[in-house]
Design an enzyme around this catalytic site. Structure first.
Site, mmCIF file in Angstrom:
data_model
loop_
_atom_site.group_PDB
_atom_site.id
_atom_site.type_symbol
_atom_site.label_atom_id
_atom_site.label_comp_id
_atom_site.label_asym_id
_atom_site.label_seq_id
_atom_site.Cartn_x
_atom_site.Cartn_y
_atom_site.Cartn_z
ATOM 1 N N GLY A 213 52.059 63.155 -39.074
ATOM 2 C CA GLY A 213 51.717 61.737 -39.018
ATOM 3 C C GLY A 213 50.306 61.498 -39.500
ATOM 4 O O GLY A 213 49.670 62.405 -40.057
ATOM 5 N N ASN A 214 49.803 60.308 -39.297
ATOM 6 C CA ASN A 214 48.413 60.027 -39.658
ATOM 7 C C ASN A 214 47.816 59.039 -38.669
ATOM 8 O O ASN A 214 48.495 58.583 -37.750
ATOM 9 C CB ASN A 214 48.306 59.534 -41.099
ATOM 10 N N ARG A 215 46.561 58.699 -38.851
ATOM 11 C CA ARG A 215 45.823 57.954 -37.830
ATOM 12 C C ARG A 215 45.899 56.429 -37.982
ATOM 13 O O ARG A 215 45.218 55.711 -37.285
ATOM 14 C CB ARG A 215 44.356 58.394 -37.840
ATOM 15 N N SER A 216 46.744 55.961 -38.877
ATOM 16 C CA SER A 216 46.809 54.507 -39.052
ATOM 17 C C SER A 216 47.353 53.837 -37.788
ATOM 18 O O SER A 216 48.384 54.231 -37.259
ATOM 19 C CB SER A 216 47.709 54.183 -40.245
#
Ligand code: C5P
Length: 419
Positions: A213-216
């Site tokens: 995933g990512n931090r958005s």
């Protein structure tokens, strides 16, 4: 919030609806930011929430009528001195009285006196909100520069659901902060436009419990959606399932997990859209193989996780438009989060990305050192395919959204204009 001065004079008007209790959260929103709040309920609002609650929360006396505090000429002074007047909830009756220019209590008198930005957050049953009388009153008030919010859709008093619910205090507060920052009404310049916005990050599963995933956080995409709806657009958000934000008032939200699910959803919705804004942080890669059972430690554990390339949805949209599979006048906006390196600064990389992606507008954010992701404020540049470059000073994501939508509407106007 950094774009909002502290210590301003805010009048919070409260109409007599069941949602009057939500005004308490709004008062807190302003006092916690250091503003001075005067609460002016109508007589019927006090049937729902007691005067003592409003006095305790605001730290100021509370009156409803014009004769309560005659020596201070409150009905003149409060409106004259206010930096912002917010009414939440604004009932059908209150809107009718305000539209008629009446001054039969302290709140309507204050509304007549006020020359500062005025924000009304209506709350009522759907039938009342859709009644031609209320529609006309909202239009009249808007034509006079009052910002009348679109109500939320959801549970109303009793078992009814529909349009007419008061937006959550934070959403009203965010719009109020934007009015203070812009010192102007929220324009209704997106009325009739269908806007599609992707928000948040995608999650690419490795096995039933793990994902890439990512931090958005989805905050910027949601801020854009909330404001586009308040500017009159019909808004659909396609959000990553890791986004945990309240649905903005009058916005339709659809949830997806992976980049490929996002692509399917965007491709299905894009042909109907006048504007597509790809604010989502789409994973460029996904685990090449999905393990149907949880990958265990020990024998058989993988040394590496092979990755496959995800489709570039934004570039795909631009290509479809070029092939005539999307409306030719559709406006496509991309986002870029860049850091500088040996090759060049963020702007250098942003310009290259705009050329590569072929979109009409690129919102460029500098990231790293706690900037852009998960936080409430942002800064950056707006890069246009026409070569225009605008710096966006540091400010709330709502203010960023406002600047981005200003650029979108300016581009639409130019495209619609004579030449
Ligand atoms: O290439 P990069 O990820 O930096 O590009 C960012 C922009 O492209 C964003 O608007 C994002 O939503 C979009 N994007 C996309 N599909 C991808 C990767 C990014 O649409 N696979």
């Amino acid at each position: 919030m950094t774009d909002r001065a502290a210590g301003l004079r805010i009048v919070v008007g409260v109409g007599g609806g069941i949602a009057a209790y939500k005004a308490c959260g709004l008062i807190r929103h302003f006092t916690e930011a250091g503003h001075q709040v005067r609460v002016i309920p109508t007589e019927s609002a006090l049937e729902f929430v007691g005067k003592a609650t409003f006095e305790a929360l605001s730290g100021n006396r509370v009156d409803t009528g014009v004769f309560a505090d005659v020596p201070s000429v409150a009905h003149v002074a409060l409106g004259q001195e206010a930096d912002l007047v917010v009414v939440a909830p604004a009932t059908a009756d209150l809107m009718a009285r305000a539209a008629a220019g009446r001054a039969d209590d302290l709140l309507t008198g204050t509304l007549l006196m006020a020359r500062c930005p005025v924000l009304l957050a209506p709350a009522m049953h759907t039938e009342m909100w859709e009644h031609p009388a209320t529609v006309a009153n909202a239009a009249t008030l808007r034509s006079r520069g009052v910002t009348v919010m679109e109500p939320a859709h959801g549970r109303l008093t009793g078992t009814d659901t529909g349009a007419g619910r008061l937006p959550e205090p934070d959403q009203i507060g965010a719009l109020a902060d934007l009015l203070l920052a812009r010192a102007d009404a929220v324009p209704r310049d997106m009325t009739g436009l269908r806007v599609l916005i992707s928000a948040g990050g995608t999650r690419e599963p490795l096995d039933p419990v793990r994902f890439l995933g990512n931090r958005s956080s989805g905050k910027q995409g949601y801020a854009l959606a909330a404001l586009a709806a308040q500017r009159g657009a019909e808004v659909t958000v396609i959000a990553g399932d890791g986004v945990h934000l309240p649905t903005p008032a009058a916005v339709h939200v659809q949830t997806i997990g992976t980049a490929r699910e996002l692509q399917t959803a965007v491709d299905a919705a894009a042909p109907e859209a006048d504007v597509v804004i790809m604010a989502a942080a789409v994973a460029d890669f996904r685990p090449a193989d999905y393990a149907g059972a949880k990958i265990k430690k020990g024998a058989g554990e993988p040394d590496t996780v092979p990755l496959s390339r995800n489709p570039d949805i934004l570039a795909g949209l631009v290509e479809q438009r070029a092939q005539g599979r999307l409306p030719v006048d559709q406006l496509i906006v991309g986002f870029a989060a860049e850091t500088g390196d040996d090759e060049g600064d963020e702007l250098h990389h942003g310009r290259a990305k705009l050329r590569r992606k072929g979109c009409d507008l690129l919102v460029l954010n500098a990231v790293g050192d706690g900037r852009a992701f998960e936080v409430d404020d942002n800064a950056g540049w707006l890069l246009g395919a026409d070569g225009s470059e605008t710096t966006m000073e540091f400010g709330s994501k709502a203010l960023m959204a406002s600047r981005i939508l200003d650029a979108v509407t300016a581009l639409r106007r130019r495209a619609d204009g004579p030449d």
